[in-house]
Design an enzyme around this catalytic site. Structure first.
Site, PDB file in Angstrom:
ATOM      1  NE  ARG A  85      -0.433   0.131   4.985  1.00  0.00           N
ATOM      2  CZ  ARG A  85      -0.961   0.581   6.121  1.00  0.00           C
ATOM      3  NH1 ARG A  85      -2.222   0.937   6.159  1.00  0.00           N
ATOM      4  NH2 ARG A  85      -0.240   0.660   7.225  1.00  0.00           N
ATOM      5  CG  HIS A 157      -8.014  -2.035   5.746  1.00  0.00           C
ATOM      6  ND1 HIS A 157      -9.047  -1.301   6.270  1.00  0.00           N
ATOM      7  CD2 HIS A 157      -7.159  -2.282   6.776  1.00  0.00           C
ATOM      8  CE1 HIS A 157      -8.812  -1.080   7.548  1.00  0.00           C
ATOM      9  NE2 HIS A 157      -7.673  -1.674   7.878  1.00  0.00           N
ATOM     10  CG  ASP A 200      -9.884  -4.527  15.514  1.00  0.00           C
ATOM     11  OD1 ASP A 200     -10.111  -5.266  14.523  1.00  0.00           O
ATOM     12  OD2 ASP A 200      -8.753  -4.097  15.787  1.00  0.00           O
ATOM     13  CD  GLU A 258     -10.234  -4.477   7.253  1.00  0.00           C
ATOM     14  OE1 GLU A 258      -9.152  -5.098   7.092  1.00  0.00           O
ATOM     15  OE2 GLU A 258     -10.471  -3.755   8.233  1.00  0.00           O
TER      16      GLU A 258
END
Length: 284
Positions: A85, A157, A200, A258
């Site tokens: 990325r 993501h 999360d 994701e």
């Protein structure tokens, strides 16, 4: 397939390519990280891009769809979420699928001396973006081009734009094994997901597409079986306020869903290939 020229643009100083399909669908992808910055599906922006995102051609961009490779988060020796990325990819061509009418754009990252200094592997990563009416598919293709095997984890993501996280529901993960990264606990998840603070979790991927319900918005989220996990993340108000590349209220406008390979690292033998995709579809 019919060859097509993707339109070159600059966004906040970074070279980008744009694909369009009809009047209501388009995407913008930066060459830096092969990072999808925007997807207008059925006339509405569907991805969240932080107003505080850094566009310096070196740092990862906050929002859109970062490509996390060849490592997810800190699960390995590399920097968080790997290096893909943070590097410039090159255009591998654009084309039209004559059968479906979809438009496709491929971006490529090949190993070189710089990547080998960080990760001693030979590879070819490709991201093919397929755009149709109210639909975006992102296909990752990994190839081991060297003489030694290597392992990887990773993710697409995806930051989805939402109207208000407090009213969002995510359906389809009922009954899936789940690891809560905040509590470090494991359980079978029950029911739909609602969000009222930092969230999360890593879920075992569901066999059927997920459904995001956000006011009058309905979005179907599907992924290939080759991605064994689904990560759902929102930083919540307190964490969002501490992140330099997020606005204080960013958490209320986004949800990451994701397609991921997290819990189990996969190995690629010399000459072997792996593919995985995520598909986003606007539901009327």
């Amino acid at each position: 397939m019919v060859e097509l020229a993707a339109a070159a643009e600059s966004f906040r100083g970074q070279p980008c390519l744009r694909l369009t399909w009809g009047h209501d669908d388009s995407l913008l992808v930066a060459l830096h990280g092969a990072h999808v910055l925007s997807w207008t599906g059925a006339g509405r922006e569907r991805l969240y891009l932080s107003p505080e995102a850094v566009f310096d051609g070196q740092a990862a961009i906050r929002g859109g769809v970062p490509v996390c490779l060849p490592q997810f988060n800190a699960r390995g020796p590399l920097a968080k979420h790997g290096f893909a990325r943070n590097l410039p990819w090159h255009c591998g061509g654009a084309r039209v699928d004559a059968a479906s009418g979809d438009v496709l754009l491929t971006l490529v990252l090949d190993s070189d001396a710089a990547t080998r200094a960080t990760w001693p592997a030979d590879f070819r990563f490709a991201l093919t973006l397929r755009l149709g009416a109210g639909r975006l598919e992102m296909l990752l293709e990994l190839e081991n081009t060297g003489a030694a095997p290597w392992t990887f984890t990773g993710a697409l993501h995806t930051y989805l734009q939402v109207q208000d996280i407090a009213s969002v529901r995510l359906q389809g993960l009922d009954g899936q094994p789940c690891w809560d990264a905040l509590a470090d606990t494991r359980a079978m998840h029950a029911g739909e997901l609602r969000f009222d603070g930092e969230f999360d979790r890593v879920f075992r991927a569901a066999p059927a597409p997920l459904r995001l319900l956000d006011g009058d918005i309905r979005l179907e989220i599907a992924q290939s079986a080759s991605f064994e996990d689904t990560v759902v993340w929102n930083p919540g108000a307190a964490k969002s306020a501490t992140m330099a590349d997020m606005a204080p209220d960013s958490y209320a406008q986004m949800l990451c869903v994701e397609a991921a390979q997290v819990e189990r690292a996969l190995s690629l033998a010399p000459g072997a290939q792996w593919t995985g995709w995520q598909r986003l579809t606007v539901v009327a």
